[in-house]
Scaffold this motif. Structure first.
Motif, short mmCIF file in Angstrom:
data_model
loop_
_atom_site.label_atom_id
_atom_site.label_comp_id
_atom_site.label_asym_id
_atom_site.label_seq_id
_atom_site.Cartn_x
_atom_site.Cartn_y
_atom_site.Cartn_z
N PHE A 1 37.94 44.83 50.92
CA PHE A 1 38.13 43.50 50.35
C PHE A 1 36.81 42.90 49.87
O PHE A 1 36.78 42.17 48.88
CB PHE A 1 38.82 42.59 51.36
CG PHE A 1 40.25 42.93 51.61
CD1 PHE A 1 41.21 42.64 50.65
CD2 PHE A 1 40.65 43.55 52.77
CE1 PHE A 1 42.55 42.96 50.86
CE2 PHE A 1 41.98 43.88 52.99
CZ PHE A 1 42.94 43.59 52.03
N VAL A 2 35.71 43.19 50.56
CA VAL A 2 34.40 42.69 50.11
C VAL A 2 34.02 43.32 48.77
O VAL A 2 33.59 42.63 47.83
CB VAL A 2 33.33 42.98 51.18
CG1 VAL A 2 31.92 42.70 50.61
CG2 VAL A 2 33.57 42.13 52.41
N LEU A 3 34.19 44.65 48.64
CA LEU A 3 33.86 45.31 47.37
C LEU A 3 34.76 44.82 46.24
O LEU A 3 34.30 44.61 45.11
CB LEU A 3 34.00 46.82 47.53
CG LEU A 3 32.92 47.53 48.35
CD1 LEU A 3 33.25 49.01 48.50
CD2 LEU A 3 31.56 47.37 47.70
N LEU A 4 36.05 44.65 46.55
CA LEU A 4 36.97 44.18 45.52
C LEU A 4 36.59 42.78 45.06
O LEU A 4 36.58 42.47 43.85
CB LEU A 4 38.40 44.19 46.07
CG LEU A 4 39.50 43.75 45.09
CD1 LEU A 4 39.55 44.68 43.88
CD2 LEU A 4 40.86 43.71 45.79
N ALA A 5 36.25 41.91 46.02
CA ALA A 5 35.89 40.53 45.66
C ALA A 5 34.60 40.47 44.87
O ALA A 5 34.50 39.76 43.84
CB ALA A 5 35.78 39.69 46.93
N THR A 6 33.58 41.19 45.30
CA THR A 6 32.29 41.15 44.59
C THR A 6 32.40 41.79 43.21
O THR A 6 31.82 41.29 42.23
CB THR A 6 31.22 41.87 45.42
OG1 THR A 6 31.68 43.21 45.73
CG2 THR A 6 30.94 41.13 46.71
N SER A 7 33.14 42.90 43.10
CA SER A 7 33.29 43.55 41.79
C SER A 7 34.07 42.65 40.83
O SER A 7 33.72 42.53 39.63
CB SER A 7 34.01 44.89 41.94
OG SER A 7 33.28 45.76 42.77
N LEU A 8 35.12 42.00 41.35
CA LEU A 8 35.89 41.09 40.50
C LEU A 8 35.05 39.88 40.09
O LEU A 8 35.13 39.42 38.92
CB LEU A 8 37.15 40.64 41.24
CG LEU A 8 38.13 39.77 40.44
CD1 LEU A 8 38.64 40.53 39.22
CD2 LEU A 8 39.29 39.33 41.33
N THR A 9 34.24 39.37 41.00
CA THR A 9 33.36 38.24 40.66
C THR A 9 32.38 38.63 39.56
O THR A 9 32.14 37.87 38.61
CB THR A 9 32.60 37.77 41.92
OG1 THR A 9 33.54 37.38 42.92
CG2 THR A 9 31.69 36.60 41.59
N ARG A 10 31.79 39.81 39.69
CA ARG A 10 30.86 40.30 38.67
C ARG A 10 31.56 40.42 37.31
O ARG A 10 30.99 40.06 36.25
CB ARG A 10 30.28 41.65 39.09
CG ARG A 10 29.32 42.28 38.09
CD ARG A 10 28.78 43.59 38.66
NE ARG A 10 27.89 44.24 37.73
CZ ARG A 10 28.28 45.06 36.74
NH1 ARG A 10 29.58 45.32 36.59
NH2 ARG A 10 27.39 45.62 35.94
N PHE A 11 32.81 40.95 37.34
CA PHE A 11 33.56 41.09 36.08
C PHE A 11 33.84 39.74 35.45
O PHE A 11 33.68 39.56 34.23
CB PHE A 11 34.87 41.84 36.34
CG PHE A 11 35.77 41.91 35.15
CD1 PHE A 11 35.57 42.88 34.16
CD2 PHE A 11 36.81 40.99 34.97
CE1 PHE A 11 36.40 42.94 33.03
CE2 PHE A 11 37.63 41.05 33.85
CZ PHE A 11 37.42 42.03 32.89
#
Length: 395
Positions: free
Chosen positions: A6-16
């Motif tokens: 969930f941390v990777l998904l949230a950070t990657s989505l934020t970057r996108f």
């Protein structure tokens, strides 16, 4: 690993979102990311968040579990095609595949996920770089190796735990069997030294009364009275045996000294005089219950041997208390015997019950010795060690 997902998904989505929020694909990417999070959360909740088997995933999961895993992988793959920056969410998915699938299928799925990560990295890069290929492969290989190693370690630990549990169960079963055998032996010795000895005495006394009934009625009546006394004592022993297996003479109070005197008075008669000598050296402290019970039983068995086999007219019980041990001597002036042939527990032999006596003494860590010469009587000596007195008890 679930938290990492969930941390990777949230950070990657934020970057996108920071870089591509104005693009038409942004709502689709955000929607797919939410769907992916929901699917992963549902799979985590339904599977309990833990591996299905710590000993290895050598079997296929259930159909619902396989469908949930497939939905997560397909959603992530579509998401990566739309937004390559979300490729590193694959690392937790590696563990999801390795945890749920058999090794061969899991390795193939990890390889597929790794190829998608490489594709995503190359799509984001302005030009080709070998690092973008080697890096994801190295991460996937390391993650797989770590997981496989941990699974093997866990499987070995579980196998060791199973062996230990099995060993404990076998040990407990062995101890129970040994306890049953020891209890049977103890009960057989108790019965031999109480009920069997008493019945033997009654038989001898009644047979003697029959032989003298016509020629010497008074002596015959004396034998009958003695047999009646033995019967009363035997009945008391039987009742005590049923309740707690403690010797009836000890249960009356007074300790071993009084019990030995009661035994001597009961065994004494016209044909055999039994005396008791207590040498405690001024030590008034009593003996442990197990020691008192064993010594009384040995004294009973010894006097039964004297009465039945020795043809003695006198016997003596001597109890000696020392600081570190207690000694019981049973002496008689009978016809004696060869100690080397005693202890066979054969009917009619002088060794009747000696093997049981040795077993009792051995349980207490003591020794039993017999000194005898044919025609010169016999002396049976039992030595039982005692715990050394403490400073308080010595005062």
């Amino acid at each position: 690993m679930h938290v990492v997902f969930f941390v990777l998904l949230a950070t990657s989505l934020t970057r996108f979102v920071q870089r591509h929020a104005a693009e038409p694909r942004a709502p689709w990417v955000i929607g797919l990311a939410v769907v992916l999070a929901v699917l992963y959360a549902i799979d985590t909740v339904l599977t309990g968040g833990t591996p299905s088997s710590p000993r290895g995933g050598n079997t296929w999961p259930s159909a619902p579990r396989l469908i949930r895993l497939g939905a997560v992988v397909v959603t992530w793959a579509v998401l990566v095609v739309c937004a390559p920056s979300l490729a590193w969410v694959a690392v937790p998915l590696f563990y999801a595949a390795l945890r749920a699938l058999p090794p061969g299928a899991a390795y193939l799925l990890v390889a597929f996920l790794t190829l998608l990560v490489v594709f995503a990295q190359l799509a984001l890069a302005p030009r080709f770089s070998l690092d973008l290929v080697v890096g994801p492969v190295a991460v996937a290989t390391l993650a797989t190796a770590v997981f496989v190693h941990m699974r093997r370690q866990t499987a070995r630990q579980h196998a060791l735990i199973d062996d230990l549990i099995g060993t404990r169960r076998e040990l407990a079963a062995t101890e129970r069997r040994e306890g049953v055998l020891a209890e049977r032996q103890r009960l057989s010795m108790e019965i031999h030294d109480t009920l069997a000895q008493g019945l033997s005495s009654q038989q001898m006394l009644l047979q003697a009364s029959l032989r003298t009934w016509d020629t010497d009625p008074d002596k015959a009546r004396e034998h009958v009275r003695t047999a009646t006394s033995v019967t009363e004592h035997n009945l008391a022993e039987a009742r005590r045996f049923v309740h707690d297996l403690a010797p009836a003479d000890l249960a009356r109070g007074g300790g071993l000294d009084a019990a030995l005197r009661t035994l001597a008075a009961r065994e004494s008669g016209p044909a055999l005089a039994v005396r008791v000598h207590i040498d405690d050296g001024g030590r008034a402290a009593g003996l442990p219950d197990r020691v008192e019970s064993a010594l009384l039983r040995i004294a009973q068995g010894s006097l039964a041997n004297v009465r039945e086999h020795a043809a003695a007219t006198a016997a003596a019980l001597t109890l000696t208390r020392l600081d570190d041990q207690v000694v019981l001597d049973v002496a008689d002036n009978g016809r004696g015997f060869d100690p080397a042939t005693a202890g066979g527990d054969q009917p009619g032999e002088r060794g009747h019950g000696i093997r049981a006596m040795r077993a009792r003494v051995r349980q207490l860590g003591g020794t039993l010795s017999i000194e005898s010469t044919p025609g010169e009587g016999a002396v049976l000596t039992v030595t039982v060690p005692l715990a050394p007195p403490t400073e308080e008890t010595s005062r």
